[in-house]
Design a protein around this motif. Structure first.
Motif, PDB file in Angstrom:
ATOM      1  N   PHE A   1       0.815  -1.211   0.000  1.00  0.00           N
ATOM      2  CA  PHE A   1       0.000   0.000   0.000  1.00  0.00           C
ATOM      3  C   PHE A   1       0.855   1.271   0.000  1.00  0.00           C
ATOM      4  O   PHE A   1       0.508   2.261  -0.663  1.00  0.00           O
ATOM      5  CB  PHE A   1      -0.971  -0.011   1.177  1.00  0.00           C
ATOM      6  CG  PHE A   1      -2.172  -0.887   0.938  1.00  0.00           C
ATOM      7  CD1 PHE A   1      -3.201  -0.449   0.132  1.00  0.00           C
ATOM      8  CD2 PHE A   1      -2.247  -2.151   1.480  1.00  0.00           C
ATOM      9  CE1 PHE A   1      -4.307  -1.246  -0.122  1.00  0.00           C
ATOM     10  CE2 PHE A   1      -3.339  -2.971   1.236  1.00  0.00           C
ATOM     11  CZ  PHE A   1      -4.378  -2.523   0.426  1.00  0.00           C
TER      12      PHE A   1
ATOM     13  N   ASN B   1     -13.381  -7.281   4.157  1.00  0.00           N
ATOM     14  CA  ASN B   1     -13.385  -6.980   2.722  1.00  0.00           C
ATOM     15  C   ASN B   1     -12.956  -5.547   2.435  1.00  0.00           C
ATOM     16  O   ASN B   1     -12.988  -5.107   1.280  1.00  0.00           O
ATOM     17  CB  ASN B   1     -14.764  -7.250   2.105  1.00  0.00           C
ATOM     18  CG  ASN B   1     -14.911  -8.708   1.687  1.00  0.00           C
ATOM     19  OD1 ASN B   1     -13.935  -9.454   1.626  1.00  0.00           O
ATOM     20  ND2 ASN B   1     -16.142  -9.120   1.410  1.00  0.00           N
ATOM     21  N   HIS B   2     -12.542  -4.828   3.480  1.00  0.00           N
ATOM     22  CA  HIS B   2     -11.950  -3.507   3.270  1.00  0.00           C
ATOM     23  C   HIS B   2     -10.683  -3.670   2.439  1.00  0.00           C
ATOM     24  O   HIS B   2      -9.970  -4.670   2.549  1.00  0.00           O
ATOM     25  CB  HIS B   2     -11.625  -2.871   4.623  1.00  0.00           C
ATOM     26  CG  HIS B   2     -11.228  -1.427   4.548  1.00  0.00           C
ATOM     27  ND1 HIS B   2      -9.977  -1.021   4.121  1.00  0.00           N
ATOM     28  CD2 HIS B   2     -11.904  -0.287   4.829  1.00  0.00           C
ATOM     29  CE1 HIS B   2      -9.899   0.294   4.155  1.00  0.00           C
ATOM     30  NE2 HIS B   2     -11.052   0.770   4.583  1.00  0.00           N
ATOM     31  N   ARG B   3     -10.386  -2.674   1.607  1.00  0.00           N
ATOM     32  CA  ARG B   3      -9.243  -2.807   0.683  1.00  0.00           C
ATOM     33  C   ARG B   3      -7.925  -3.025   1.415  1.00  0.00           C
ATOM     34  O   ARG B   3      -7.014  -3.650   0.860  1.00  0.00           O
ATOM     35  CB  ARG B   3      -9.145  -1.589  -0.225  1.00  0.00           C
ATOM     36  CG  ARG B   3      -8.773  -0.286   0.455  1.00  0.00           C
ATOM     37  CD  ARG B   3      -8.721   0.868  -0.547  1.00  0.00           C
ATOM     38  NE  ARG B   3      -8.275   2.111   0.051  1.00  0.00           N
ATOM     39  CZ  ARG B   3      -9.066   2.941   0.706  1.00  0.00           C
ATOM     40  NH1 ARG B   3     -10.346   2.627   0.868  1.00  0.00           N
ATOM     41  NH2 ARG B   3      -8.593   4.056   1.226  1.00  0.00           N
ATOM     42  N   TYR B   4      -7.761  -2.525   2.648  1.00  0.00           N
ATOM     43  CA  TYR B   4      -6.509  -2.737   3.367  1.00  0.00           C
ATOM     44  C   TYR B   4      -6.288  -4.220   3.662  1.00  0.00           C
ATOM     45  O   TYR B   4      -5.143  -4.664   3.783  1.00  0.00           O
ATOM     46  CB  TYR B   4      -6.498  -1.974   4.698  1.00  0.00           C
ATOM     47  CG  TYR B   4      -6.525  -0.471   4.569  1.00  0.00           C
ATOM     48  CD1 TYR B   4      -6.022   0.176   3.443  1.00  0.00           C
ATOM     49  CD2 TYR B   4      -7.054   0.311   5.589  1.00  0.00           C
ATOM     50  CE1 TYR B   4      -6.049   1.552   3.327  1.00  0.00           C
ATOM     51  CE2 TYR B   4      -7.088   1.697   5.487  1.00  0.00           C
ATOM     52  CZ  TYR B   4      -6.584   2.315   4.357  1.00  0.00           C
ATOM     53  OH  TYR B   4      -6.615   3.680   4.262  1.00  0.00           O
TER      54      TYR B   4
ATOM     55  N   ASN C   1      -8.296  -6.793   1.908  1.00  0.00           N
ATOM     56  CA  ASN C   1      -8.597  -7.589   0.721  1.00  0.00           C
ATOM     57  C   ASN C   1      -8.520  -6.724  -0.543  1.00  0.00           C
ATOM     58  O   ASN C   1      -9.551  -6.372  -1.127  1.00  0.00           O
ATOM     59  CB  ASN C   1     -10.003  -8.207   0.860  1.00  0.00           C
ATOM     60  CG  ASN C   1     -10.308  -9.218  -0.235  1.00  0.00           C
ATOM     61  OD1 ASN C   1      -9.456  -9.525  -1.071  1.00  0.00           O
ATOM     62  ND2 ASN C   1     -11.527  -9.737  -0.227  1.00  0.00           N
ATOM     63  N   PRO C   2      -7.316  -6.372  -0.974  1.00  0.00           N
ATOM     64  CA  PRO C   2      -7.194  -5.541  -2.182  1.00  0.00           C
ATOM     65  C   PRO C   2      -7.709  -6.236  -3.437  1.00  0.00           C
ATOM     66  O   PRO C   2      -8.037  -5.573  -4.423  1.00  0.00           O
ATOM     67  CB  PRO C   2      -5.684  -5.267  -2.270  1.00  0.00           C
ATOM     68  CG  PRO C   2      -5.045  -6.388  -1.512  1.00  0.00           C
ATOM     69  CD  PRO C   2      -6.003  -6.725  -0.402  1.00  0.00           C
TER      70      PRO C   2
ATOM     71  N   ASP D   1     -11.121  -5.057  -4.422  1.00  0.00           N
ATOM     72  CA  ASP D   1     -11.231  -3.612  -4.643  1.00  0.00           C
ATOM     73  C   ASP D   1     -10.902  -3.282  -6.097  1.00  0.00           C
ATOM     74  O   ASP D   1      -9.737  -3.272  -6.493  1.00  0.00           O
ATOM     75  CB  ASP D   1     -10.279  -2.872  -3.695  1.00  0.00           C
ATOM     76  CG  ASP D   1     -10.299  -1.370  -3.901  1.00  0.00           C
ATOM     77  OD1 ASP D   1     -11.353  -0.852  -4.307  1.00  0.00           O
ATOM     78  OD2 ASP D   1      -9.268  -0.721  -3.669  1.00  0.00           O
ATOM     79  N   GLU D   2     -11.923  -3.024  -6.884  1.00  0.00           N
ATOM     80  CA  GLU D   2     -11.722  -2.719  -8.306  1.00  0.00           C
ATOM     81  C   GLU D   2     -11.270  -1.276  -8.521  1.00  0.00           C
ATOM     82  O   GLU D   2     -10.677  -0.952  -9.549  1.00  0.00           O
ATOM     83  CB  GLU D   2     -13.028  -2.963  -9.072  1.00  0.00           C
ATOM     84  CG  GLU D   2     -13.509  -4.408  -9.049  1.00  0.00           C
ATOM     85  CD  GLU D   2     -12.671  -5.322  -9.932  1.00  0.00           C
ATOM     86  OE1 GLU D   2     -11.946  -4.789 -10.796  1.00  0.00           O
ATOM     87  OE2 GLU D   2     -12.745  -6.557  -9.757  1.00  0.00           O
TER      88      GLU D   2
ATOM     89  N   HIS E   1      -8.970   0.623  -7.241  1.00  0.00           N
ATOM     90  CA  HIS E   1      -7.558   0.986  -7.245  1.00  0.00           C
ATOM     91  C   HIS E   1      -6.726   0.208  -8.271  1.00  0.00           C
ATOM     92  O   HIS E   1      -5.506   0.231  -8.212  1.00  0.00           O
ATOM     93  CB  HIS E   1      -6.972   0.784  -5.837  1.00  0.00           C
ATOM     94  CG  HIS E   1      -7.464   1.795  -4.841  1.00  0.00           C
ATOM     95  ND1 HIS E   1      -8.680   1.674  -4.228  1.00  0.00           N
ATOM     96  CD2 HIS E   1      -6.910   2.948  -4.381  1.00  0.00           C
ATOM     97  CE1 HIS E   1      -8.863   2.705  -3.411  1.00  0.00           C
ATOM     98  NE2 HIS E   1      -7.823   3.487  -3.491  1.00  0.00           N
ATOM     99  N   ARG E   2      -7.378  -0.472  -9.199  1.00  0.00           N
ATOM    100  CA  ARG E   2      -6.628  -1.260 -10.181  1.00  0.00           C
ATOM    101  C   ARG E   2      -5.731  -0.380 -11.055  1.00  0.00           C
ATOM    102  O   ARG E   2      -4.630  -0.795 -11.440  1.00  0.00           O
ATOM    103  CB  ARG E   2      -7.589  -2.079 -11.051  1.00  0.00           C
ATOM    104  CG  ARG E   2      -8.354  -3.164 -10.279  1.00  0.00           C
ATOM    105  CD  ARG E   2      -7.413  -4.218  -9.717  1.00  0.00           C
ATOM    106  NE  ARG E   2      -8.071  -5.133  -8.797  1.00  0.00           N
ATOM    107  CZ  ARG E   2      -8.603  -6.295  -9.130  1.00  0.00           C
ATOM    108  NH1 ARG E   2      -8.575  -6.687 -10.395  1.00  0.00           N
ATOM    109  NH2 ARG E   2      -9.156  -7.066  -8.221  1.00  0.00           N
TER     110      ARG E   2
END
Length: 319
Positions: A174, A237-240, A242-243, A246-247, A249-250
């Motif tokens: 991150f 399932n927060h992006r921190y 489970n990235p 998370d679509e 920040h691709r």
């Protein structure tokens, strides 16, 4: 499902009123040592990073510095983040210290090992912010005539690597996403090394279920670590955590440089790590994925043969 009590397993207690932990006081640590004695492969010292957040770094330097034509050759620099599941350990932890010492002497490199803030007292993204503090600090030392001399005189900041173990692997991913958006010259992030990076999610993977009663990381312990680390009122399932889910920040992920991901088949998080690599590849990231079917989480901290194998992989990646 594992029946382990995670608090007993980790020997910690939590005060919900203050959101603080009481941690074990018996974790082996290594005190600082700036003066080498004959035979010491490295010297190291502790330096304040950010007095406001009370973070600090441990800097490692080889005692034998390579030279070209009687001029000391500058070494690559690694900014390192220890394991500990967000809630335990420090840059002075004996296992992390030994790992940094071995990398420093064998590659060789300069290492800046970051003593970032722990959760739950400081929840995510505090640790990602501490990483960016460290990156900016290294850049500043290299440019300041009065900067930290081990960095100013011996480090080549145009060959800077981010290296994280466990939750440290999450931190470097991150913080690396952010660093690649910044103007950091003369510092350049040449690669990101994620050794058994810590990721999770709400839906259980096969490896999480298969190793639900793992001796080191039973499933309730992993869940507790995320509960302590993630921002309140969020889930795994927060992006921190489970990235992969998370679509948004691709596009940022596509900007990443070279990545090295290391994993072991007996790690409950191995499926997450392999899914993470698949995501990186799909985004066009140059990934060197090294997965060993054998071994368990942190095996390279207790098995000298595996430690040597990981060290060789890291050495190949850096050189």
């Amino acid at each position: 499902m594992s029946k382990f009590d995670p608090y007993t397993h980790l020997n910690i207690s939590h005060d919900p009123a203050t959101d603080t932990l009481t941690r074990p006081a018996t974790t082996p640590t290594t005190p600082t040592n700036t003066d080498s004695t004959p035979g010491d492969p490295v010297v190291f010292k502790d330096v304040t990073l950010n007095p406001e957040t009370r973070t600090w770094v441990r800097i490692f330097r080889p005692t034998k510095l390579p030279s070209n034509d009687n001029t000391v050759a500058r070494l690559p620099i690694i900014i390192y983040f220890h394991h500990g599941g967000w809630i335990l350990l420090s840059a002075a932890d004996a296992a992390a210290h030994t790992n940094c010492s071995q990398i420093t002497s064998e590659v060789p490199v300069i290492i800046v090992s970051v003593n970032y803030r722990l959760a739950p007292e400081s929840r995510l993204p505090a640790q990602h912010h501490d990483a960016l503090d460290a990156i900016h600090w290294v850049r500043a030392q290299a440019q300041d005539p009065k900067g930290e001399n081990w960095i100013r005189d011996y480090a080549d900041v145009s060959r800077c690597y981010l290296y994280g173990c466990g939750c440290g692997g999450n931190i470097v991913f991150f913080s690396g996403l952010k660093a690649y958006q910044l103007q950091l010259e003369p510092l350049k992030i040449s690669g990101i090394i994620m050794n058994q990076p810590m990721f999770g999610g709400l839906q259980r993977t096969n490896s999480e279920l298969r190793f639900a009663t793992d001796q080191l990381l039973p499933l309730p312990v992993l869940d507790l670590m995320w509960d302590m680390a993630l921002p309140k009122s969020t889930d795994r399932n927060h992006r921190y955590c489970n990235p992969m889910a998370d679509e948004v920040h691709r596009d940022l992920i596509k900007r990443l440089g070279r990545c090295l991901v290391i994993g072991f088949g007996g790690d409950p998080m191995i499926d997450r790590q392999q899914e993470f690599v698949t995501m990186l590849v799909a985004c066009g990231v140059r990934v060197d994925a090294r997965f060993d079917d054998l071994g368990f989480h942190n095996v390279d901290f207790v098995d000298s043969r595996r430690a040597a194998a990981v060290l060789n992989i890291v050495k190949e990646f850096i050189i």
